[in-house]
Each structure stands twice: as structure tokens, then as C-alpha cells.
Design an enzyme around this catalytic site. Structure first.
Site, PDB file in Angstrom:
ATOM      1  N   MET A  34       0.908  -1.284   0.042  1.00 52.67           N
ATOM      2  CA  MET A  34      -0.108   0.042   0.072  1.00 52.67           C
ATOM      3  C   MET A  34       0.893   1.252   0.059  1.00 52.67           C
ATOM      4  O   MET A  34       0.429   2.048   0.531  1.00 52.67           O
ATOM      5  CB  MET A  34      -0.973   0.102   1.296  1.00 52.67           C
ATOM      6  CG  MET A  34      -1.962  -1.220   1.171  1.00 52.67           C
ATOM      7  SD  MET A  34      -3.494  -1.110   2.181  1.00 52.67           S
ATOM      8  CE  MET A  34      -2.812  -0.546   3.585  1.00 52.67           C
ATOM      9  N   GLY A  35       1.892   1.197  -0.443  1.00 56.14           N
ATOM     10  CA  GLY A  35       3.067   2.380  -0.503  1.00 56.14           C
ATOM     11  C   GLY A  35       3.453   2.588   0.914  1.00 56.14           C
ATOM     12  O   GLY A  35       3.660   1.642   1.691  1.00 56.14           O
ATOM     13  N   HIS A  41       9.612  -3.347   3.322  1.00 57.08           N
ATOM     14  CA  HIS A  41       9.160  -3.529   1.629  1.00 57.08           C
ATOM     15  C   HIS A  41      10.627  -3.895   1.123  1.00 57.08           C
ATOM     16  O   HIS A  41      10.422  -4.578   0.167  1.00 57.08           O
ATOM     17  CB  HIS A  41       8.647  -2.272   1.277  1.00 57.08           C
ATOM     18  CG  HIS A  41       7.281  -1.784   1.906  1.00 57.08           C
ATOM     19  ND1 HIS A  41       7.186  -0.908   2.936  1.00 57.08           N
ATOM     20  CD2 HIS A  41       5.924  -2.354   1.932  1.00 57.08           C
ATOM     21  CE1 HIS A  41       5.663  -0.792   3.317  1.00 57.08           C
ATOM     22  NE2 HIS A  41       5.142  -1.851   2.708  1.00 57.08           N
TER      23      HIS A  41
HETATM   24  O1  PAF Z   1      -0.171  -5.734   3.640  1.00 60.79           O
HETATM   25  C1  PAF Z   1      -0.615  -4.918   2.715  1.00 60.79           C
HETATM   26  O2  PAF Z   1       0.297  -3.855   2.556  1.00 60.79           O
HETATM   27  C2  PAF Z   1      -2.010  -4.916   2.254  1.00 60.79           C
HETATM   28  O3  PAF Z   1      -2.927  -5.572   3.023  1.00 60.79           O
HETATM   29  C3  PAF Z   1      -1.925  -5.719   1.103  1.00 60.79           C
HETATM   30  C4  PAF Z   1      -1.387  -7.069   0.944  1.00 60.79           C
HETATM   31  C5  PAF Z   1      -1.071  -4.884  -0.171  1.00 60.79           C
HETATM   32  C6  PAF Z   1      -3.431  -5.713   0.399  1.00 60.79           C
HETATM   33  O4  PAF Z   1      -3.853  -4.398   0.204  1.00 60.79           O
END
Ligand code: PAF
Length: 283
Positions: A34-35, A41
């Protein structure tokens, strides 16, 4: 210097970009996000690069997994720095649909996960959450059609839910969990950590310390009940409001009563001021 990733904002543009990679016999890893990207990440992207020849990262703040009372509007959006981080990692494609591209007018289908999605953990406090996650991840999988998809272990129940969904719906995607990246003092990296005041940031370490304490006691042979009660007391004494502090079977998320019940995982969710934090640890 690394090249900027190709940015796709519509399904046809994404399909063209993915087809081009496939024509060159690429294998594809998807990292759904979700950025508000942080080092956690980045570690997912690095694992993706080891598991496939090309990497697609999706950035989409998914409205259907937020309740009306939650932080959808306030969720951090850091597009420029996200793209710089992904360029530095040589990501091939960023899939960045708008809400109308993901949920066009008249959208009327929803995936309703069961099993680990009804384990009585996150689902007890965020009943809308896994339906929203499963629906958007199901769409991401069918849009990108990756060979593998990488999810952080930080959202442990989510990892179990999407693993089960990929298997149950024959989505042809191998779901891979990636270890939680922690700050030096143990706090799990999370996009929501930016909500913490400096004092709350110090206090938040108690989650990691409590889980380490409970896991250590269980490994040393203590009974589960007192070991877990001790950890829960530490969290409460630090002023957090606990939603849950539980030990479960690491694969099924079923309740356990003894160490012999299988591989175990401690899972915690607690509120610190207005910020809700979750974390987990293998026993
Ligand atoms: O973990 C996340 O960032 C969100 O729940 C995902 C898996 C991108 C789904 O929107």
C-alpha cells in the site's frame, strides 16, 4: 544509475507490460503493497528478485480493507520516495491503479475467506479486513498473473489467509512469506509507525520484549498460560490497550494448550494512543 520502473495505471497498460516480460521468458514476482515503503518492503523486493527474473510492485491503498472509522484517509502516501526506493532496487513495473481502475463503477464481487481468516485474531477486531484483503489480492493475482508473490510475516494472519486463498482458488501463484524487518531495538517496521510520538515510539518496544519473554519461557519448558500472561502483563503495564496476546498453531492459527501442539506463533495487537500496532514471533 538505476532506471525508473515502468508505471502502469490501467489494467490494459499493466497487461501489455507483463506480456512484454513474458515474451522474453521472464518469471515474475509480485510484491503487493500500500506504499509508504520502508526497509521492510525493500527486503520483500530483494526476496522477490531472488525468486523470479522480474519484479512487479503494486502500490494501492485499498479502501475495502478499511472500516469507515479507520485511517484510510490518513494512511501515509509517499509516492515520490516510494518510486525512488523501487528504482534503486531495479524494480521492473509499478502497478498503481486508481480506485476506479481497481473497483470500476458497478463492481459487485467479493471474496469471503474462511479458515485462517476466522481465527479470532485480527478478524475479531477488524471484521471487514480479510474480505477486503482477499478481494484485492485475488484481483492483483489475476491482473499480474505472477509466478510468486511475496508477503511480509509481520501481517502473519494475512499471510496465512492469502496462502490458503491461492491454494483454494487454484490461482497458480506460490505465496512466499518474508521475515519481519525490525528496528535496532526490536520494533517491527510498519508504515503506521510514523503515527507514533517520540515517547510512544520508545514505549512500543514493549511488544517485542514481551513476545521475546513469553517465547523464551515456553521454549524453556514453562506452561503456556503463565508464560503468555506474563507477556500480556508487560504490555499492559507499559500503558498499551491489548486487543489480543495469544499463542497459536503457526500454520492453522488454531488455539494451542501445549508446546507439543505444533510449531507455535505468538501474535499480538495493541493500541498505543491512537495507533494500533500488530506483531508476531515464532516460539
Ligand atoms: O499488507 C498490505 O500492505 C495490504 O494488506 C495488501 C496485501 C497490499 C493488500 O492491500
Amino acid at each position: 544509475m538505476s532506471a525508473s520502473p515502468l508505471i502502469a495505471r490501467t489494467v490494459p497498460a499493466l497487461r501489455r507490460a507483463v506480456d512484454n516480460l513474458r515474451k522474453r521468458k521472464a518469471t515474475i514476482a509480485l510484491v503487493p503493497t500500500m506504499g509508504a515503503l520502508h526497509d521492510g518492503h525493500v527486503s520483500l523486493v530483494r526476496l522477490a528478485k531472488r525468486r523470479a527474473s522480474r519484479v512487479v510492485v503494486s502500490i494501492f491503498v485499498n479502501p475495502t480493507q478499511f472500516a469507515p472509522t479507520e485511517d484510510f484517509g490518513a494512511y501515509p502516501r509517499t509516492w515520490k520516495s516510494d518510486i525512488a526506493k523501487l528504482a534503486a532496487e531495479d524494480v521492473d513495473i509499478v502497478w498503481h491503479p486508481g480506485v476506479a481502475a481497481m473497483y470500476p463503477e458497478g463492481f459487485a464481487t467479493r471474496i469471503a475467506p474462511e479458515g485462517p481468516a476466522l481465527a479470532g485474531l485480527e478478524d475479531r477486531f477488524r471484521p471487514h479486513f480479510f474480505g477486503g484483503v482477499a478481494t484485492v489480492v485475488g484481483k492483483l493475482f489475476t491482473q499480474v498473473r505472477p509466478d510468486v508473490a511475496i508477503f511480509g510475516e509481520k501481517d502473519f494472519q494475512q499471510l496465512r489467509v492469502v496462502t490458503q486463498m491461492a491454494r483454494d482458488l487454484d490461482l497458480g501463484v506460490k505465496v512466499i512469506g518474508s521475515r519481519t524487518v525490525r528496528e535496532r531495538d526490536g520494533l517491527a517496521m510498519s508504515s503506521r509507525n510514523v503515527y507514533l510520538s517520540p515517547e510512544e515510539r520508545q514505549t512500543a518496544i514493549v511488544l517485542y520484549r514481551a513476545m521475546r519473554e513469553s517465547a523464551g519461557r515456553i521454549r524453556a519448558g514453562d506452561s503456556i498460560a503463565p508464560a503468555m500472561a506474563g507477556g500480556a502483563d508487560m504490555v499492559k503495564a507499559a500503558g498499551l490497550v491489548l486487543d489480543y496476546y495469544e499463542v497459536r498453531h503457526a500454520e492453522t492459527l488454531a488455539p494451542v494448550t501445549s508446546r507439543k501442539d505444533g510449531p507455535l506463533r505468538i501474535l499480538v495487537a495493541a493500541k498505543l494512543g491512537t495507533t494500533r500496532l500488530i506483531d508476531n514471533m515464532a516460539v
